[in-house]
Design a protein around this motif. Structure first.
Motif, PDB file in Angstrom:
ATOM      1  N   ARG A   1      -4.894  -4.019  -6.985  1.00  0.00           N
ATOM      2  CA  ARG A   1      -4.969  -2.713  -6.332  1.00  0.00           C
ATOM      3  C   ARG A   1      -4.107  -1.692  -7.070  1.00  0.00           C
ATOM      4  O   ARG A   1      -4.509  -0.535  -7.256  1.00  0.00           O
ATOM      5  CB  ARG A   1      -4.510  -2.839  -4.881  1.00  0.00           C
TER       6      ARG A   1
ATOM      7  N   ALA B   1       0.829  -1.206   0.000  1.00  0.00           N
ATOM      8  CA  ALA B   1       0.000   0.000   0.000  1.00  0.00           C
ATOM      9  C   ALA B   1       0.861   1.253   0.000  1.00  0.00           C
ATOM     10  O   ALA B   1       0.540   2.257  -0.661  1.00  0.00           O
ATOM     11  CB  ALA B   1      -0.927  -0.012   1.216  1.00  0.00           C
TER      12      ALA B   1
ATOM     13  N   ASP C   1      -0.926  -7.112  -9.398  1.00  0.00           N
ATOM     14  CA  ASP C   1      -1.656  -6.601  -8.249  1.00  0.00           C
ATOM     15  C   ASP C   1      -2.884  -5.815  -8.712  1.00  0.00           C
ATOM     16  O   ASP C   1      -2.751  -4.747  -9.333  1.00  0.00           O
ATOM     17  CB  ASP C   1      -0.724  -5.691  -7.428  1.00  0.00           C
TER      18      ASP C   1
END
Length: 561
Positions: free
Chosen positions: A546, A522, A544
């Motif tokens: 995200r 993150a 990924d």
């Protein structure tokens, strides 16, 4: 020398072609040194004749001045021989050093232009450059001159022996060829043993570099005893391989010395019994006199010496062939050369843009086809797809680190070529899957372009402030090649900080969140998002979802059917 090289089976043995290429610049020096060595060797019959003349004079009551004249002549001839040997040696070592430096420069230049991730590991390359290449020096300085001397001097000495006694000449004629025959038989085993030793040296260096890079983890996991056991096992293997080479060398030396000693002993027996009157044959006229007899005794060891030198240099040849074979195997690997020269350049002018059209890249027998891609300034693009589909290859093509086999690549409105690649790379930054650090302080690693910018803001943006604070010396710390002493996620953050310090127009990131925990991933995504908000163009290869969602658009890649 060139004709000798042309007869080598280079087409069947790539190592022979490589060795001939390395040796070619030194060929003229080898010929010159060979001539000087032969002239030096031809001085020994003169010295032997002077000694025989002096000893014969003692028997016949010659004045003492004859002995003084012989001693002066012997000393003068010795000085001339020493000067010739010195000149030959200096010539050879200068040529060998130049040839070795050229090969080392060629090797490093070629490997530095490989696509990242291809080619040998740094430990193997270091072992080849620093430990194995110097093994070519004994071959370059000994083998060719010894071969030249062995083809001239024994024939001259044999002719001189036959001119005095056909029996002595016959003894040398029979005993001499036994040395090259046995030398050839031993040479095959010596080369195999040398090749095994070269492999063991490379493995030992690879193990050392690997364990050094993981030294902190080894201590944390309390694996020091196991690591020490691994080193012990590898060291024992290297000792075994080295002893195998030495055993062959000592065995061959013993046998060759035996043949030489037997030949000299037979000459001594013949001369001794001839002077005693027990043997009355073997000469071209009357009985063998003292002077000619002493001359034969002094000449016979030198008849075998060039052959013994060649036999010793044969082991140098075996070691050189092993190194050349490894070099040839490395040259045969897919080079995947980058575009450009890898030299500093001014940024390529023009509005930023990137376009790939019908591009395909050769990867061994496989042709990897890439999707058409157009990226404008300020865009953030995620390239997705399964592993092995070619995402990393696409980024490498975009950076000019892989040369397309088909199609075209345009950057900033110009074709990406050898002429524009260096200037194009001056506008971009690269975040690879495997972090890499130079042997320099962290501050220098973060500012590779030497802009003098303060890296503090970039370190904060990459979420790496605590990483730097925990390092001994902070920005003065030196990390291992792969970031030894810090975790993979921490190394990834520092590499991202390096990209931020460079303030690139385009950032290419290859799986920047791979193998990271959720919190670290993150933080990396947040840093990339901040970079995007600053106006930097992003092209990211990722699995990924995200990270892909944080980009403006996604370019999916599918495995070929």
């Amino acid at each position: 020398m060139a004709r000798e090289t042309a007869r080598d089976p280079a087409s069947r043995d790539p190592g022979a072609a490589t060795l001939a290429r390395i040796e070619a610049p030194a060929a003229r020096a080898q010929r010159r040194a060979g001539v000087l060595a032969v002239l030096s060797g031809l001085g020994w019959p003169v010295q032997a004749a002077l000694i025989a003349w002096a000893i014969s004079g003692w028997l016949h009551g010659a004045p003492l001045t004859q002995t003084f004249l012989a001693a002066a002549g012997f000393a003068l001839a010795g000085a001339v021989r020493a000067a010739l040997d010195h000149a030959a040696g200096a010539t050879l070592f200068r040529a060998a050093d130049a040839a070795l430096a050229a090969e080392r420069e060629t090797l490093i230049a070629r490997e530095s232009l490989r696509m990242p991730g291809s080619g040998p590991a740094s430990a193997a390359l270091g072992a080849l450059t620093a430990q194995k290449l110097p093994l070519l020096v004994p071959y370059l300085t000994r083998y060719r001159p010894a071969r030249f001397r062995s083809t001239v001097l024994p024939l001259v000495f044999l002719g001189l022996s036959f001119s005095i006694s056909w029996a002595a000449g016959l003894i040398l004629l029979v005993a001499g060829p036994l040395i090259p025959v046995f030398m050839a038989l031993v040479g095959m085993a010596a080369r195999d043993a040398s090749e095994r030793q070269m492999v063991e040296i490379g493995d030992m260096n690879s193990l050392l570099i690997d364990r050094l890079s993981a030294l902190v983890d080894i201590r944390l996991l309390d694996a020091t005893e196991r690591t020490a056991a691994d080193f012990t096992t590898r060291a024992e293997g290297l000792r075994t391989r080295t002893m195998a080479v030495l055993r062959i060398a000592f065995l061959s030396s013993t046998v060759l010395e035996l043949f030489s000693a037997l030949g000299v002993a037979m000459i001594a027996v013949y001369v001794g019994f001839s002077l005693l009157g027990t043997i009355d044959f073997g000469t071209w006229g009357g009985p063998l006199a003292l002077g000619p007899g002493v001359f034969l005794l002094l000449l016979s060891p030198e008849y075998f010496q060039p052959l013994r030198d060649l036999a010793a240099a044969w082991h140098d040849r075996a070691a050189a062939q092993a190194v050349a074979g490894e070099l040839a195997a490395l040259e045969a690997e897919e080079a995947a050369p980058v575009l450009g020269r890898g030299a500093p350049a001014k940024p390529l002018p023009g509005p930023l843009s990137l376009s790939l059209h019908r591009v395909a890249v050769q990867r061994g027998p496989r042709l990897v086809r890439l999707p058409d891609l157009g990226v404008a300034a300020g865009e953030a693009v995620a390239v997705t797809g399964p592993s092995g589909v070619g995402k990393s290859t696409l980024l490498a093509v975009a950076a000019g680190l892989a040369r397309p086999a088909e199609g075209s690549v345009s950057v900033a409105g110009q074709p990406l070529s050898d002429d524009t690649a260096d200037a194009w790379r001056a506008r971009l930054a690269w975040v690879g899957q495997s972090p890499h650090f130079l042997d320099a302080p962290l501050a220098a690693n973060l500012d590779l372009r030497q802009t003098g910018a303060d890296p503090a803001a970039a370190i904060r943006a990459a979420g790496a402030s605590h990483v730097v604070a925990a390092l001994p010396g902070g920005l003065s710390a030196r990390l291992g090649e792969t970031g030894g002493g810090i975790s993979g996620g921490e190394a990834r953050r520092l590499i991202l900080a390096r990209a931020l310090v460079a303030a690139p127009d385009l950032l290419l990131a290859d799986e920047p969140t791979a193998d990271l925990d959720a919190e670290t991933a993150a933080a990396v995504i947040a840093a990339l998002t901040e970079l995007k908000d600053r106006g930097t163009t992003l092209v990211v290869a990722t699995h990924d979802p995200r990270l892909a969602a944080a980009m403006d658009r996604t370019v999916p890649m599918e495995a070929p059917a």
